[in-house]
Scaffold this motif. Structure first.
Motif, PDB file in Angstrom:
ATOM      1  N   TRP A   7      40.271  23.874  51.424  1.00 30.36           N
ATOM      2  CA  TRP A   7      39.382  25.019  51.181  1.00 30.36           C
ATOM      3  C   TRP A   7      40.189  26.309  51.161  1.00 30.36           C
ATOM      4  N   ARG A   8      41.178  26.401  52.029  1.00 33.40           N
ATOM      5  CA  ARG A   8      42.043  27.581  52.027  1.00 33.40           C
ATOM      6  C   ARG A   8      42.830  27.669  50.735  1.00 33.40           C
ATOM      7  N   MET A   9      43.274  26.514  50.227  1.00 37.00           N
ATOM      8  CA  MET A   9      43.995  26.484  48.962  1.00 37.00           C
ATOM      9  C   MET A   9      43.095  26.950  47.813  1.00 37.00           C
ATOM     10  N   ILE A  10      41.816  26.612  47.853  1.00 35.83           N
ATOM     11  CA  ILE A  10      40.884  27.066  46.819  1.00 35.83           C
ATOM     12  C   ILE A  10      40.783  28.587  46.844  1.00 35.83           C
ATOM     13  N   VAL A  11      40.636  29.159  48.032  1.00 32.26           N
ATOM     14  CA  VAL A  11      40.573  30.620  48.163  1.00 32.26           C
ATOM     15  C   VAL A  11      41.846  31.227  47.585  1.00 32.26           C
ATOM     16  N   GLN A  12      42.988  30.700  47.970  1.00 30.64           N
ATOM     17  CA  GLN A  12      44.279  31.193  47.499  1.00 30.64           C
ATOM     18  C   GLN A  12      44.363  31.155  45.968  1.00 30.64           C
ATOM     19  N   ARG A  13      44.001  30.042  45.390  1.00 28.83           N
ATOM     20  CA  ARG A  13      44.119  29.899  43.926  1.00 28.83           C
ATOM     21  C   ARG A  13      43.137  30.787  43.178  1.00 28.83           C
ATOM     22  N   ILE A  14      41.934  30.930  43.697  1.00 26.61           N
ATOM     23  CA  ILE A  14      40.953  31.783  43.022  1.00 26.61           C
ATOM     24  C   ILE A  14      41.431  33.235  43.024  1.00 26.61           C
ATOM     25  N   VAL A  15      41.841  33.724  44.183  1.00 26.89           N
ATOM     26  CA  VAL A  15      42.272  35.123  44.267  1.00 26.89           C
ATOM     27  C   VAL A  15      43.519  35.353  43.418  1.00 26.89           C
ATOM     28  N   ARG A  16      44.487  34.462  43.529  1.00 28.95           N
ATOM     29  CA  ARG A  16      45.720  34.624  42.744  1.00 28.95           C
ATOM     30  C   ARG A  16      45.445  34.568  41.238  1.00 28.95           C
ATOM     31  N   GLY A  28      48.481  47.023  44.003  1.00 29.82           N
ATOM     32  CA  GLY A  28      47.353  47.434  43.180  1.00 29.82           C
ATOM     33  C   GLY A  28      46.027  46.989  43.773  1.00 29.82           C
ATOM     34  N   LEU A  29      46.012  45.787  44.333  1.00 36.14           N
ATOM     35  CA  LEU A  29      44.803  45.288  44.973  1.00 36.14           C
ATOM     36  C   LEU A  29      44.468  46.145  46.193  1.00 36.14           C
ATOM     37  N   SER A  30      45.488  46.496  46.962  1.00 34.57           N
ATOM     38  CA  SER A  30      45.294  47.366  48.115  1.00 34.57           C
ATOM     39  C   SER A  30      44.697  48.708  47.676  1.00 34.57           C
ATOM     40  N   ASP A  31      45.221  49.258  46.590  1.00 34.29           N
ATOM     41  CA  ASP A  31      44.714  50.536  46.066  1.00 34.29           C
ATOM     42  C   ASP A  31      43.267  50.420  45.602  1.00 34.29           C
ATOM     43  N   LYS A  32      42.944  49.328  44.920  1.00 32.67           N
ATOM     44  CA  LYS A  32      41.570  49.126  44.443  1.00 32.67           C
ATOM     45  C   LYS A  32      40.602  48.989  45.620  1.00 32.67           C
ATOM     46  N   LEU A  33      41.019  48.275  46.652  1.00 35.87           N
ATOM     47  CA  LEU A  33      40.170  48.126  47.835  1.00 35.87           C
ATOM     48  C   LEU A  33      39.971  49.479  48.524  1.00 35.87           C
ATOM     49  N   LEU A  58      35.922  40.233  53.068  1.00 34.84           N
ATOM     50  CA  LEU A  58      37.109  40.615  52.309  1.00 34.84           C
ATOM     51  C   LEU A  58      37.197  39.839  50.999  1.00 34.84           C
ATOM     52  N   LEU A  59      36.879  38.567  51.021  1.00 35.91           N
ATOM     53  CA  LEU A  59      36.892  37.787  49.780  1.00 35.91           C
ATOM     54  C   LEU A  59      35.937  38.400  48.755  1.00 35.91           C
ATOM     55  N   LEU A  60      34.733  38.729  49.177  1.00 33.06           N
ATOM     56  CA  LEU A  60      33.773  39.341  48.254  1.00 33.06           C
ATOM     57  C   LEU A  60      34.256  40.704  47.770  1.00 33.06           C
ATOM     58  N   VAL A  65      36.329  44.175  43.411  1.00 36.73           N
ATOM     59  CA  VAL A  65      37.235  45.167  42.825  1.00 36.73           C
ATOM     60  C   VAL A  65      38.034  44.602  41.659  1.00 36.73           C
ATOM     61  N   LEU A  66      38.218  43.291  41.635  1.00 40.09           N
ATOM     62  CA  LEU A  66      38.921  42.664  40.506  1.00 40.09           C
ATOM     63  C   LEU A  66      37.992  42.383  39.330  1.00 40.09           C
ATOM     64  N   LYS A  67      36.694  42.614  39.540  1.00 38.05           N
ATOM     65  CA  LYS A  67      35.703  42.272  38.509  1.00 38.05           C
ATOM     66  C   LYS A  67      35.902  40.815  38.084  1.00 38.05           C
ATOM     67  N   ALA A  68      35.942  39.961  39.110  1.00 41.78           N
ATOM     68  CA  ALA A  68      36.268  38.547  38.920  1.00 41.78           C
ATOM     69  C   ALA A  68      35.188  37.812  38.142  1.00 41.78           C
ATOM     70  N   ARG A  69      35.621  36.727  37.554  1.00 44.45           N
ATOM     71  CA  ARG A  69      34.678  35.819  36.892  1.00 44.45           C
ATOM     72  C   ARG A  69      33.739  35.258  37.946  1.00 44.45           C
TER      73      ARG A  69
END
Length: 86
Positions: A7-16, A28-33, A58-60, A65-69
């Motif tokens: 499950w942690r790997m899923i979080v890692q892969r989605i964010v990356r 850049g992510l820090s700046d957007k947050l 934090l995940l949300l 901020v990334l306007k994720a899919r």
């Protein structure tokens, strides 16, 4: 699927993958947050993402901020299948 580590790997892969799609590095992510009032250093984000350990809030915030899919069960199933094939 076995255990918490997958499950942690899923979080890692989605964010990356969302960061990669948008060409966003950790600073850049820090700046957007920061623009939405969330204080996280680039190093702190890198550590959390690399470990796949993020609080739900934090995940949300990152996905926002990334306007994720949109997240879907299908997307998670694909990541699980790919990791099981490794």
């Amino acid at each position: 699927m076995k255990g918490q580590n997958q499950w942690r790997m899923i979080v890692q892969r989605i964010v990356r993958s969302e960061m990669s799609l948008r060409g966003v590095k950790y600073q850049g992510l820090s700046d957007k947050l920061a623009e939405i009032g969330v204080t996280q250093t680039a190093d702190n984000l890198r550590n959390k993402v690399n470990k796949g350990i993020l609080g739900a809030d934090l995940l949300l915030q990152i996905l926002y901020v990334l306007k994720a899919r949109p997240l879907s069960v299908e997307m998670m199933a694909e990541i699980i299948a790919a990791s099981d094939a490794d």
